[in-house]
Scaffold this active site. Sequence first.
Site, PDB file in Angstrom:
ATOM      1  N   HIS A 137     -30.021  60.652 -13.781  1.00  0.00           N
ATOM      2  CA  HIS A 137     -29.962  60.753 -15.041  1.00  0.00           C
ATOM      3  C   HIS A 137     -29.820  61.949 -15.464  1.00  0.00           C
ATOM      4  O   HIS A 137     -30.093  63.183 -14.778  1.00  0.00           O
ATOM      5  CB  HIS A 137     -31.199  60.129 -15.833  1.00  0.00           C
ATOM      6  CG  HIS A 137     -32.645  60.676 -15.872  1.00  0.00           C
ATOM      7  ND1 HIS A 137     -33.654  59.966 -15.786  1.00  0.00           N
ATOM      8  CD2 HIS A 137     -32.689  62.180 -15.492  1.00  0.00           C
ATOM      9  CE1 HIS A 137     -34.741  60.673 -15.759  1.00  0.00           C
ATOM     10  NE2 HIS A 137     -34.267  61.838 -15.356  1.00  0.00           N
ATOM     11  N   GLU A 142     -30.421  56.848 -18.588  1.00  0.00           N
ATOM     12  CA  GLU A 142     -30.559  56.241 -16.991  1.00  0.00           C
ATOM     13  C   GLU A 142     -29.018  55.661 -16.721  1.00  0.00           C
ATOM     14  O   GLU A 142     -28.260  55.285 -17.303  1.00  0.00           O
ATOM     15  CB  GLU A 142     -31.585  55.094 -17.525  1.00  0.00           C
ATOM     16  CG  GLU A 142     -33.280  55.682 -17.923  1.00  0.00           C
ATOM     17  CD  GLU A 142     -33.867  56.577 -16.896  1.00  0.00           C
ATOM     18  OE1 GLU A 142     -33.334  57.457 -16.238  1.00  0.00           O
ATOM     19  OE2 GLU A 142     -34.873  56.606 -17.161  1.00  0.00           O
TER      20      GLU A 142
HETATM   21  P1  PGA Z   1     -37.699  67.627 -13.307  1.00  0.00           P
HETATM   22  O1  PGA Z   1     -37.019  66.417 -14.223  1.00  0.00           O
HETATM   23  O2  PGA Z   1     -37.073  68.923 -13.630  1.00  0.00           O
HETATM   24  O3  PGA Z   1     -39.066  67.728 -13.741  1.00  0.00           O
HETATM   25  O4  PGA Z   1     -37.416  67.076 -12.012  1.00  0.00           O
HETATM   26  C1  PGA Z   1     -35.548  66.402 -14.165  1.00  0.00           C
HETATM   27  C2  PGA Z   1     -34.940  65.483 -15.147  1.00  0.00           C
HETATM   28  O5  PGA Z   1     -35.584  64.398 -15.085  1.00  0.00           O
HETATM   29  O6  PGA Z   1     -34.017  65.469 -15.706  1.00  0.00           O
END
Ligand code: PGA
Length: 255
Positions: A137, A142
């Site tokens: 995503h 999603e």
């Molecule tokens: P994260 O999340 O930086 O905490 O890995 C990235 C995202 O879900 O876009």
Amino acid sequence: MDIILCPTAEEASLRAAALITNAVRARPATVLGLATGSTPLRLYQALIQACRDGLDFSRVRTFNLDEYYGVAPDHPQSYRRFMNEHLFDHLNLNPANTRVPDGLARDVAAHCAAYEAEMRAAGGVDIQVLGIGSDGHIGFNEPGSSLASRTRLVALTPQTVSDNARFFATVDEVPRHAISMGIGTILEAKRCVMLCFGANKAKAVRAALEGGISQFTPASALQMHPDTTVFLDEAAAADLQLKEYYRWSAANQPA
Ligand code: PGA
């Protein structure tokens, strides 16, 4: 896509920060699109340092990608609070120039339309910062999100709920919905900067950068964007076919 493979997330974050500070220096009224999560934290620290060193953010405007639905701005896990704590409170920004979707909006459709109208009125996003989810995503778009989607209410995947549970006391407390800029919204940014760090992103990175453009990997939509730079660390790049080329390209950028 300009794919920059760096030895470490630290180096990648500093290079991404330089891209943003150069833009703000050249155009003090830059409009930034911003992201939450662990990935941009080092980048944000570098922006804070740049501000302490004299870079002026007083005319910068910001629009965040997303916010948990049903979560108040002052909730400890709200993205508004995350941004205040990790960035906004430490820059000489005008707080009125920072925008995060309102997780408590009563008329969600009207709020989303107004959010987009405000982005347009600001002249559009100059640089959009993005992370990538382990499910591919961007924002909270999603797999299955239309590549033309706009800012709207979305349901999170069980994978995202589980990935984000580390910020909450229990997985049951993780909101199941969010308000997110759409993929179509993100693609309208003049420039996109995506950061991808860590082994748990390798599969999504491979699909997004070297797979086909598909709504099943929302980040793959960036292949259609004319000015996207992707900063990777070695762990996130582990499954890429053209790894050698991306390393060479990172080491041989024009001045
Ligand atoms: P994260 O999340 O930086 O905490 O890995 C990235 C995202 O879900 O876009």
